[in-house]
Design a protein around this motif. Structure first.
Motif, PDB file in Angstrom:
ATOM      1  N   ARG A  39      53.562 -44.444 127.487  1.00  0.00           N
ATOM      2  CA  ARG A  39      54.842 -44.242 127.492  1.00  0.00           C
ATOM      3  C   ARG A  39      56.559 -43.240 127.572  1.00  0.00           C
ATOM      4  O   ARG A  39      57.097 -44.475 127.453  1.00  0.00           O
ATOM      5  CB  ARG A  39      54.627 -43.955 125.598  1.00  0.00           C
ATOM      6  CG  ARG A  39      53.839 -45.057 124.742  1.00  0.00           C
ATOM      7  CD  ARG A  39      54.768 -45.853 124.622  1.00  0.00           C
ATOM      8  NE  ARG A  39      53.527 -47.405 124.311  1.00  0.00           N
ATOM      9  CZ  ARG A  39      53.995 -48.787 124.363  1.00  0.00           C
ATOM     10  NH1 ARG A  39      54.727 -48.929 125.314  1.00  0.00           N
ATOM     11  NH2 ARG A  39      52.769 -49.224 124.133  1.00  0.00           N
ATOM     12  N   ARG A  40      56.130 -42.379 127.397  1.00  0.00           N
ATOM     13  CA  ARG A  40      56.857 -41.747 128.800  1.00  0.00           C
ATOM     14  C   ARG A  40      56.679 -41.951 129.678  1.00  0.00           C
ATOM     15  O   ARG A  40      55.678 -41.594 130.944  1.00  0.00           O
ATOM     16  CB  ARG A  40      56.713 -39.967 128.692  1.00  0.00           C
ATOM     17  CG  ARG A  40      56.825 -39.976 126.731  1.00  0.00           C
ATOM     18  CD  ARG A  40      57.098 -38.783 126.527  1.00  0.00           C
ATOM     19  NE  ARG A  40      57.250 -38.727 125.107  1.00  0.00           N
ATOM     20  CZ  ARG A  40      57.592 -37.645 124.207  1.00  0.00           C
ATOM     21  NH1 ARG A  40      57.039 -35.967 124.977  1.00  0.00           N
ATOM     22  NH2 ARG A  40      57.668 -37.674 122.395  1.00  0.00           N
ATOM     23  N   ASP A  41      57.920 -42.408 130.665  1.00  0.00           N
ATOM     24  CA  ASP A  41      57.537 -43.320 132.424  1.00  0.00           C
ATOM     25  C   ASP A  41      57.675 -41.762 132.777  1.00  0.00           C
ATOM     26  O   ASP A  41      59.030 -41.917 133.605  1.00  0.00           O
ATOM     27  CB  ASP A  41      58.436 -44.317 132.247  1.00  0.00           C
ATOM     28  CG  ASP A  41      58.163 -44.556 133.576  1.00  0.00           C
ATOM     29  OD1 ASP A  41      57.352 -44.186 134.618  1.00  0.00           O
ATOM     30  OD2 ASP A  41      59.050 -45.470 134.258  1.00  0.00           O
ATOM     31  N   ASP A  46      52.861 -46.483 133.812  1.00  0.00           N
ATOM     32  CA  ASP A  46      52.979 -47.152 132.904  1.00  0.00           C
ATOM     33  C   ASP A  46      51.658 -47.398 132.347  1.00  0.00           C
ATOM     34  O   ASP A  46      51.593 -47.838 130.653  1.00  0.00           O
ATOM     35  CB  ASP A  46      53.598 -48.442 132.957  1.00  0.00           C
ATOM     36  CG  ASP A  46      54.992 -49.248 133.988  1.00  0.00           C
ATOM     37  OD1 ASP A  46      55.908 -48.389 133.129  1.00  0.00           O
ATOM     38  OD2 ASP A  46      55.397 -49.150 135.523  1.00  0.00           O
ATOM     39  N   ALA A  47      51.236 -47.643 132.906  1.00  0.00           N
ATOM     40  CA  ALA A  47      49.345 -47.359 131.818  1.00  0.00           C
ATOM     41  C   ALA A  47      48.684 -47.066 132.649  1.00  0.00           C
ATOM     42  O   ALA A  47      48.648 -46.956 134.100  1.00  0.00           O
ATOM     43  CB  ALA A  47      49.303 -49.113 132.278  1.00  0.00           C
ATOM     44  N   LEU A  48      47.154 -47.201 132.255  1.00  0.00           N
ATOM     45  CA  LEU A  48      46.157 -46.428 132.235  1.00  0.00           C
ATOM     46  C   LEU A  48      45.135 -47.470 132.422  1.00  0.00           C
ATOM     47  O   LEU A  48      44.627 -47.033 131.333  1.00  0.00           O
ATOM     48  CB  LEU A  48      45.952 -44.352 131.712  1.00  0.00           C
ATOM     49  CG  LEU A  48      44.690 -43.698 132.072  1.00  0.00           C
ATOM     50  CD1 LEU A  48      44.272 -43.686 133.762  1.00  0.00           C
ATOM     51  CD2 LEU A  48      44.390 -42.946 131.708  1.00  0.00           C
ATOM     52  N   LEU A  49      44.501 -47.422 133.355  1.00  0.00           N
ATOM     53  CA  LEU A  49      43.044 -48.521 132.366  1.00  0.00           C
ATOM     54  C   LEU A  49      41.955 -47.542 132.764  1.00  0.00           C
ATOM     55  O   LEU A  49      41.632 -47.224 134.124  1.00  0.00           O
ATOM     56  CB  LEU A  49      43.218 -50.047 134.004  1.00  0.00           C
ATOM     57  CG  LEU A  49      44.670 -50.732 133.624  1.00  0.00           C
ATOM     58  CD1 LEU A  49      44.448 -51.763 135.009  1.00  0.00           C
ATOM     59  CD2 LEU A  49      45.183 -51.148 132.555  1.00  0.00           C
ATOM     60  N   VAL A  50      41.505 -48.275 131.958  1.00  0.00           N
ATOM     61  CA  VAL A  50      40.024 -46.981 131.574  1.00  0.00           C
ATOM     62  C   VAL A  50      38.309 -47.528 131.870  1.00  0.00           C
ATOM     63  O   VAL A  50      38.500 -48.592 130.411  1.00  0.00           O
ATOM     64  CB  VAL A  50      39.972 -46.157 130.416  1.00  0.00           C
ATOM     65  CG1 VAL A  50      38.961 -45.036 130.579  1.00  0.00           C
ATOM     66  CG2 VAL A  50      41.801 -45.152 131.106  1.00  0.00           C
ATOM     67  N   ARG A  51      37.076 -47.456 132.281  1.00  0.00           N
ATOM     68  CA  ARG A  51      35.748 -48.814 132.148  1.00  0.00           C
ATOM     69  C   ARG A  51      35.022 -47.606 131.719  1.00  0.00           C
ATOM     70  O   ARG A  51      35.291 -46.618 132.356  1.00  0.00           O
ATOM     71  CB  ARG A  51      35.768 -49.349 133.510  1.00  0.00           C
ATOM     72  CG  ARG A  51      34.805 -50.265 132.708  1.00  0.00           C
ATOM     73  CD  ARG A  51      34.271 -50.654 134.258  1.00  0.00           C
ATOM     74  NE  ARG A  51      33.712 -49.696 135.563  1.00  0.00           N
ATOM     75  CZ  ARG A  51      33.031 -50.320 137.097  1.00  0.00           C
ATOM     76  NH1 ARG A  51      33.154 -51.314 137.085  1.00  0.00           N
ATOM     77  NH2 ARG A  51      32.908 -49.444 137.897  1.00  0.00           N
ATOM     78  N   PRO A  52      35.293 -47.983 130.567  1.00  0.00           N
ATOM     79  CA  PRO A  52      34.397 -46.542 129.776  1.00  0.00           C
ATOM     80  C   PRO A  52      32.548 -46.642 131.106  1.00  0.00           C
ATOM     81  O   PRO A  52      31.785 -47.777 131.912  1.00  0.00           O
ATOM     82  CB  PRO A  52      33.365 -47.938 128.356  1.00  0.00           C
ATOM     83  CG  PRO A  52      34.022 -48.344 128.827  1.00  0.00           C
ATOM     84  CD  PRO A  52      35.068 -48.798 129.902  1.00  0.00           C
ATOM     85  N   PRO A  53      31.662 -45.359 130.316  1.00  0.00           N
ATOM     86  CA  PRO A  53      30.772 -45.082 131.201  1.00  0.00           C
ATOM     87  C   PRO A  53      29.565 -46.426 131.178  1.00  0.00           C
ATOM     88  O   PRO A  53      29.392 -46.765 129.729  1.00  0.00           O
ATOM     89  CB  PRO A  53      30.353 -43.588 130.407  1.00  0.00           C
ATOM     90  CG  PRO A  53      31.060 -43.409 129.851  1.00  0.00           C
ATOM     91  CD  PRO A  53      32.160 -44.321 129.450  1.00  0.00           C
ATOM     92  N   GLU A  54      28.701 -46.507 131.799  1.00  0.00           N
ATOM     93  CA  GLU A  54      27.906 -47.378 131.710  1.00  0.00           C
ATOM     94  C   GLU A  54      26.786 -46.868 131.164  1.00  0.00           C
ATOM     95  O   GLU A  54      25.960 -47.813 130.808  1.00  0.00           O
ATOM     96  CB  GLU A  54      27.441 -48.266 133.550  1.00  0.00           C
ATOM     97  CG  GLU A  54      28.556 -48.560 134.263  1.00  0.00           C
ATOM     98  CD  GLU A  54      27.555 -48.869 135.749  1.00  0.00           C
ATOM     99  OE1 GLU A  54      26.486 -48.712 136.267  1.00  0.00           O
ATOM    100  OE2 GLU A  54      28.452 -49.246 136.301  1.00  0.00           O
ATOM    101  N   HIS A  55      26.023 -45.640 131.301  1.00  0.00           N
ATOM    102  CA  HIS A  55      25.618 -44.739 130.312  1.00  0.00           C
ATOM    103  C   HIS A  55      26.161 -43.646 129.659  1.00  0.00           C
ATOM    104  O   HIS A  55      27.298 -43.104 130.828  1.00  0.00           O
ATOM    105  CB  HIS A  55      23.687 -44.989 130.889  1.00  0.00           C
ATOM    106  CG  HIS A  55      23.725 -44.753 132.329  1.00  0.00           C
ATOM    107  ND1 HIS A  55      24.141 -43.316 132.742  1.00  0.00           N
ATOM    108  CD2 HIS A  55      24.164 -45.311 133.233  1.00  0.00           C
ATOM    109  CE1 HIS A  55      23.579 -43.608 133.863  1.00  0.00           C
ATOM    110  NE2 HIS A  55      23.723 -44.871 134.331  1.00  0.00           N
ATOM    111  N   VAL A  56      25.279 -43.355 128.997  1.00  0.00           N
ATOM    112  CA  VAL A  56      25.431 -41.544 129.450  1.00  0.00           C
ATOM    113  C   VAL A  56      25.009 -40.730 130.154  1.00  0.00           C
ATOM    114  O   VAL A  56      24.103 -40.987 130.654  1.00  0.00           O
ATOM    115  CB  VAL A  56      24.347 -40.823 127.274  1.00  0.00           C
ATOM    116  CG1 VAL A  56      24.622 -39.936 127.635  1.00  0.00           C
ATOM    117  CG2 VAL A  56      25.311 -42.104 126.099  1.00  0.00           C
TER     118      VAL A  56
END
Length: 181
Positions: A39-41, A46-56
């Motif tokens: 939100r604060r440029d 402008d964005a952070l794209l995050v993929r969760p971990p495949e496993h613990v």
């Protein structure tokens, strides 16, 4: 280009940004990722794209994105690249910076000047009539003194769920994004 046919001239640019954010969020959701708006440029992202971990026990993978939307470009899929001129040298410099983590990409959307043409609804889908393209500028240089550098973006780099998955897979393996852009 003809005159921009905005619903409201005062909000046209904000609506262009909203359209692109929606496109990128939809791509992220399709790829099983989250899109967090910055939100604060402050840092030019402008964005952070995050993929969760495949496993613990495994770490999530993320990439910053600088979003740009323009009505002045019509990328030709018959050509290998198109040029996009950044308005500020600082935008280029931040994207070209060799980062540890997260890396950063530029996502450019080419939008129609007619706001009414941006989307079309059907009973089974909503079509966004425009496309986003991505590029990694990490390690690139611009000519000294150029305040508005033009970057080359491959027309093959359509930003979709497969592209985002490939980007995050490469980052997860520690590979350069410049090899696939």
């Amino acid at each position: 280009m003809g005159r921009i046919e905005a619903v409201n001239d005062d909000t046209f640019t904000a609506c262009m940004e909203q359209l692109q954010e929606g496109y990128v969020a939809a791509v992220a959701a399709t790829a099983g990722c989250a899109m967090e708006s910055v939100r604060r440029d402050i840092y030019g992202m402008d964005a952070l794209l995050v993929r969760p971990p495949e496993h613990v026990g495994k770490q999530e993978v993320s990439v910053f994105a600088q979003l740009k939307n323009t009505t002045t470009l019509r990328p030709d899929p018959e050509k290998s690249t198109f040029g996009y001129q950044l308005k500020k040298r600082e935008y280029f410099d931040r994207l070209a910076l060799k980062r540890k983590d997260p890396k950063a990409i530029l996502i450019v959307m080419a939008t129609s000047v007619r706001q009414a043409d941006w989307t079309t609804a059907h009973h089974d889908r909503l079509e966004v009539s425009h496309c986003c393209y991505w590029v990694s500028l990490e390690g690139q240089t611009a000519k000294e003194g150029v305040e508005s550098p033009t970057v080359k973006i491959p027309t093959a780099n359509i930003f979709d769920a497969n592209a985002l998955t490939n980007i995050l897979d490469k980052l997860d393996r520690g590979e350069s994004l410049n090899e696939c852009s």
